[in-house]
Write a protein that holds these residues in place. Structure first.
Motif, PDB file in Angstrom:
ATOM      1  N   LEU A   3     -26.920 -22.738  40.199  1.00  0.00           N
ATOM      2  CA  LEU A   3     -27.940 -21.915  40.822  1.00  0.00           C
ATOM      3  C   LEU A   3     -28.897 -22.771  41.659  1.00  0.00           C
ATOM      4  O   LEU A   3     -29.382 -22.331  42.707  1.00  0.00           O
ATOM      5  N   TRP A  19     -25.883 -13.622  51.646  1.00  0.00           N
ATOM      6  CA  TRP A  19     -25.037 -12.800  50.783  1.00  0.00           C
ATOM      7  C   TRP A  19     -23.640 -13.404  50.617  1.00  0.00           C
ATOM      8  O   TRP A  19     -23.045 -13.296  49.550  1.00  0.00           O
ATOM      9  N   VAL A  22     -24.097 -16.009  47.978  1.00  0.00           N
ATOM     10  CA  VAL A  22     -24.206 -15.372  46.662  1.00  0.00           C
ATOM     11  C   VAL A  22     -22.817 -14.972  46.181  1.00  0.00           C
ATOM     12  O   VAL A  22     -22.464 -15.200  45.011  1.00  0.00           O
ATOM     13  N   LEU A  26     -20.985 -16.249  42.800  1.00  0.00           N
ATOM     14  CA  LEU A  26     -20.487 -15.319  41.775  1.00  0.00           C
ATOM     15  C   LEU A  26     -18.998 -15.530  41.509  1.00  0.00           C
ATOM     16  O   LEU A  26     -18.550 -15.439  40.361  1.00  0.00           O
ATOM     17  N   TRP A  53     -35.996 -14.036  47.743  1.00  0.00           N
ATOM     18  CA  TRP A  53     -34.808 -14.749  47.276  1.00  0.00           C
ATOM     19  C   TRP A  53     -35.106 -15.617  46.064  1.00  0.00           C
ATOM     20  O   TRP A  53     -34.249 -15.795  45.196  1.00  0.00           O
ATOM     21  N   PHE A  56     -34.928 -13.136  43.377  1.00  0.00           N
ATOM     22  CA  PHE A  56     -33.528 -12.742  43.224  1.00  0.00           C
ATOM     23  C   PHE A  56     -32.767 -13.750  42.365  1.00  0.00           C
ATOM     24  O   PHE A  56     -31.998 -13.367  41.473  1.00  0.00           O
ATOM     25  N   LEU A  57     -32.981 -15.035  42.613  1.00  0.00           N
ATOM     26  CA  LEU A  57     -32.290 -16.073  41.829  1.00  0.00           C
ATOM     27  C   LEU A  57     -32.666 -16.000  40.357  1.00  0.00           C
ATOM     28  O   LEU A  57     -31.812 -16.179  39.476  1.00  0.00           O
ATOM     29  N   LEU A  60     -30.899 -12.976  38.956  1.00  0.00           N
ATOM     30  CA  LEU A  60     -29.471 -13.268  38.846  1.00  0.00           C
ATOM     31  C   LEU A  60     -29.182 -14.142  37.630  1.00  0.00           C
ATOM     32  O   LEU A  60     -28.231 -13.881  36.886  1.00  0.00           O
ATOM     33  N   HIS A  63     -29.564 -11.943  34.556  1.00  0.00           N
ATOM     34  CA  HIS A  63     -28.490 -10.949  34.540  1.00  0.00           C
ATOM     35  C   HIS A  63     -27.167 -11.572  34.074  1.00  0.00           C
ATOM     36  O   HIS A  63     -26.486 -11.033  33.194  1.00  0.00           O
ATOM     37  N   LEU A  64     -26.815 -12.699  34.652  1.00  0.00           N
ATOM     38  CA  LEU A  64     -25.555 -13.349  34.284  1.00  0.00           C
ATOM     39  C   LEU A  64     -25.587 -13.863  32.848  1.00  0.00           C
ATOM     40  O   LEU A  64     -24.594 -13.741  32.120  1.00  0.00           O
ATOM     41  N   PHE A 105     -33.064  -7.279  37.287  1.00  0.00           N
ATOM     42  CA  PHE A 105     -33.538  -7.144  38.657  1.00  0.00           C
ATOM     43  C   PHE A 105     -34.678  -6.130  38.728  1.00  0.00           C
ATOM     44  O   PHE A 105     -35.703  -6.372  39.357  1.00  0.00           O
ATOM     45  N   LEU A 117     -23.469  -6.974  43.356  1.00  0.00           N
ATOM     46  CA  LEU A 117     -23.371  -8.184  42.545  1.00  0.00           C
ATOM     47  C   LEU A 117     -21.940  -8.436  42.091  1.00  0.00           C
ATOM     48  O   LEU A 117     -21.673  -9.422  41.419  1.00  0.00           O
TER      49      LEU A 117
END
Length: 120
Positions: A3, A19, A22, A26, A53, A56-57, A60, A63-64, A105, A117
């Motif tokens: 990341l 994108w 990203v 992913l 952003w 967003f990181l 992410l 989330h992951l 998010f 995603l």
């Protein structure tokens, strides 16, 4: 790709390329063994020059990590937006995002549909 590296690559590039980066992250994350994925998320990325952003990181990462059954990295807790952000800002995309945005998010004010995603 970590990341941290993704964050470095997001600096000074246009949205389309962001994108794509990203998506590449992913894809690489998906192929990494589940037991070693966490190391890709643990270190805090430097600022990208765009608060959206940066948040967003963080989302992410959380989330992951949650998808893999663990808590997000501690650095991600402190990042959130004061105003909602819809990266895909069409009427249909906004509706989809309002209804389906993953919790990591949503709680940060980033509204992105799960399909965005799963590009990889």
């Amino acid at each position: 790709m970590t990341l941290v590296r993704l964050g470095e690559l997001l600096v000074d590039v246009d949205e389309l390329h962001r994108w794509r980066l990203v998506a590449e992250f992913l894809e690489e994350y998906r192929w990494e063994a589940v037991g070693s994925r966490r190391r890709l998320l643990d270190d805090e990325p430097a600022a990208t020059g765009d608060e959206h952003w940066d948040v967003f990181l963080a989302a992410l990462a959380e989330h992951l990590a949650a998808r893999d059954g663990s808590a997000g990295p501690p650095w991600a807790e402190q990042r959130s937006l004061d105003r909602f952000w819809f990266p895909f800002n069409t009427r249909a995309a906004r509706v989809d995002a309002v209804v389906h945005t993953p919790a990591a998010f949503r709680r940060r004010g980033v509204y992105v549909a799960p399909g965005e995603l799963e590009v990889a």
